[in-house]
Design an enzyme around this catalytic site. Structure first.
Site, short mmCIF file in Angstrom:
data_model
loop_
_atom_site.label_atom_id
_atom_site.label_comp_id
_atom_site.label_asym_id
_atom_site.label_seq_id
_atom_site.Cartn_x
_atom_site.Cartn_y
_atom_site.Cartn_z
N ARG A 115 0.84 -1.21 0.00
CA ARG A 115 0.00 0.00 0.00
C ARG A 115 0.87 1.26 0.00
O ARG A 115 0.62 2.22 -0.72
CB ARG A 115 -0.93 -0.01 1.22
CG ARG A 115 -2.10 -0.99 1.09
CD ARG A 115 -2.69 -1.34 2.45
NE ARG A 115 -3.93 -2.11 2.33
CZ ARG A 115 -3.98 -3.41 2.03
NH1 ARG A 115 -2.86 -4.09 1.82
NH2 ARG A 115 -5.14 -4.03 1.94
N GLY A 167 -0.92 -11.26 -6.40
CA GLY A 167 -2.30 -10.82 -6.51
C GLY A 167 -2.52 -9.39 -6.05
O GLY A 167 -3.27 -8.63 -6.67
N SER A 222 -13.24 -9.71 -2.44
CA SER A 222 -11.87 -9.43 -2.01
C SER A 222 -11.74 -7.97 -1.61
O SER A 222 -12.09 -7.08 -2.39
CB SER A 222 -10.87 -9.74 -3.13
OG SER A 222 -9.58 -9.31 -2.78
N SER A 223 -11.21 -7.74 -0.42
CA SER A 223 -11.01 -6.36 0.04
C SER A 223 -9.94 -5.65 -0.78
O SER A 223 -9.85 -4.43 -0.75
CB SER A 223 -10.60 -6.37 1.52
OG SER A 223 -9.34 -7.00 1.68
N ASP A 238 -6.25 -15.28 5.83
CA ASP A 238 -4.89 -15.79 5.66
C ASP A 238 -4.43 -16.66 6.84
O ASP A 238 -3.38 -17.31 6.75
CB ASP A 238 -3.90 -14.64 5.48
CG ASP A 238 -3.97 -14.04 4.08
OD1 ASP A 238 -4.55 -14.68 3.18
OD2 ASP A 238 -3.46 -12.93 3.88
N ARG A 247 -7.41 -22.63 -1.91
CA ARG A 247 -6.82 -23.08 -0.65
C ARG A 247 -7.68 -24.12 0.08
O ARG A 247 -7.13 -24.94 0.83
CB ARG A 247 -6.54 -21.88 0.26
CG ARG A 247 -5.35 -21.06 -0.22
CD ARG A 247 -5.06 -19.86 0.64
NE ARG A 247 -3.81 -19.22 0.22
CZ ARG A 247 -3.38 -18.04 0.66
NH1 ARG A 247 -4.12 -17.35 1.52
NH2 ARG A 247 -2.23 -17.55 0.24
#
Length: 421
Positions: free
Chosen positions: A27, A75, A150-151, A302, A333
């Site tokens: 970020r 990603g 997805s955030s 995660d 996953r």
């Protein structure tokens, strides 16, 4: 490279410095590209963060048109850079990635950017990378986005929002997934002076252009990565009572959602003590673990792989829910966990958003664990060396987020050897 892990015992009392958060670093690298006076300290040296730096530098310095950018398996870089390149006026970018990356959906983000005025074309399959992005000045300021996938789509929009002349008003529909990652993005924006608000389902980010550029760099220090710390929590959970490890550069008040580890692993007999100078000490305490572990992980997906492997090693069952985003990660996953856990003798069931593990009386030794090019598969299963010898395939994949992982394992006394496949 394959990593053969011998049955080992942890050396208690070791101090480790875990590298900076990949999520924070990526970020901040994008914000640094927008506001070059920012200086980032304790940045992650992960593959994903290096990919971000290389992509940003290539787009800045290349005279090609279009500029060809390959993010490989990263990603976060794919999502964030899609938004970043959409606002680079006059620049054309062909953004692609690995075969797996080209199977990971990106349509929700692309649709949102197009709502704002972006020009993005799918090169092959609609809804998926690679993307041809024609950088534009985005003049609109309102967009609606489904929030339950997805955030990273949301964070990608928020990171470019301060550059928009009218800022951004983002309305989220549906249940919000991985909320702490959205809050992390807003906290980092606030840290550099951007005004934001998050009320109900509406996120607002104001336009930000400093009137006076600081004469000295504005320094933002990255906290160490709580996701990486999860593997040390697992190792302590599987160790004898009294075993301790100290980890550096972790804060009691963290912007990373995965700091919930301290609460989750307390149920598995791991005590977290915050020390001076941003250190935490993990201790295996005498309290027995819960008979059956349960957690809802929609905010912290995660952690799923690490937690289920910890429970397997402790011989207890678990029920994990809120896992709907795991199917679109580096691999599916949920399927990958099922495949590898059953090799070890576990009884596992899963749905689109949940996984259940039955208690296992004993584990099968010398199993070879496939990693599916997923760093978290490699690191989540490694602590089982405290229970049985095993082999981790493609062990080098840990460099995606935690390049020092195997060296740090060696420091605490876990024995292994590397070999060609």
């Amino acid at each position: 490279m394959n990593c053969t892990l011998a049955l080992s015992t942890v050396r208690s009392g070791v101090n480790l410095v875990v590298s900076g958060s990949k999520s924070e670093t990526n970020r901040l690298r994008l914000l640094q590209a927008l506001y070059p006076y920012l200086q980032v300290e304790n940045a992650s040296n992960s593959d994903d963060s290096e990919v971000m730096i290389q992509a940003l530098e290539k787009s800045k310095n290349s005279n090609s048109n279009p500029v060809y950018i390959d993010v490989h398996h990263a990603g976060t870089a794919m999502r964030f850079l899609t938004a970043f390149f959409a606002i680079q006026e006059g620049k054309e970018v062909l953004l692609t990635g690995s075969t797996r990356m080209q199977e990971r959906p990106i349509q929700l983000l692309v649709d949102a950017l197009i709502q704002l005025g972006a020009v993005i074309i799918y090169e092959n399959k609609p809804g998926f990378p690679p993307l041809r992005i024609h950088g534009q000045k985005l003049t609109r300021s309102q967009v609606t986005l489904p929030a339950n996938v997805s955030s990273q789509y949301i964070s990608a929009l928020l990171l470019i929002a301060p550059t928009l002349e009218q800022g951004l008003e983002l309305t989220l529909t549906g249940a919000i997934t991985s909320l702490p990652y959205i809050n992390m993005t807003l906290a980092l924006l606030n840290a550099i002076g951007v005004r934001t608000s998050f009320e109900g389902n509406v996120v607002t980010v104001s336009h930000f252009q400093p009137q006076v550029i600081p004469s000295q760099p504005s320094i933002v220090r990255v906290e160490s990565d709580w996701s990486s710390a999860s593997y040390w929590y697992s190792i302590i959970a599987l160790s004898p009572v009294g075993t301790q490890i100290t980890l550096s550069r972790f804060k009691p008040k963290s912007v990373q959602g995965d700091h919930i580890l301290a609460v989750l692993y307390a149920k598995l007999s791991v005590e977290t003590e915050f020390l001076a100078e941003d250190q935490i000490r993990l201790t295996k305490v005498a309290l027995p673990p819960v008979a059956h572990f349960e957690a809802h992980l929609s905010d912290t997906p995660d952690l799923a792989q690490t937690l289920v492997v910890s429970c397997l090693g402790l011989g207890i069952g678990c029920s994990l829910t809120g896992l709907q985003t795991l199917k679109i990660k580096e691999t599916d996953r949920l399927q990958a966990l099922y495949n590898e856990l059953t090799k070890l003798g576990a009884s596992v069931t899963f749905t689109n958003d949940a996984l259940a593990l039955a208690p296992a009386a004993q584990l099968l030794a010398d199993c070879t664990i496939a990693t599916y090019q997923d760093h978290r598969m490699a690191m989540a299963f490694a602590p089982l060396a405290l229970r049985v010898p095993l082999v981790i395939e493609n062990a080098e994949v840990v460099s995606k987020s935690y390049p020092e992982f195997w060296n740090d394992l060696e420091q605490v006394g876990i024995h292994f050897s590397m070999s060609e496949k």
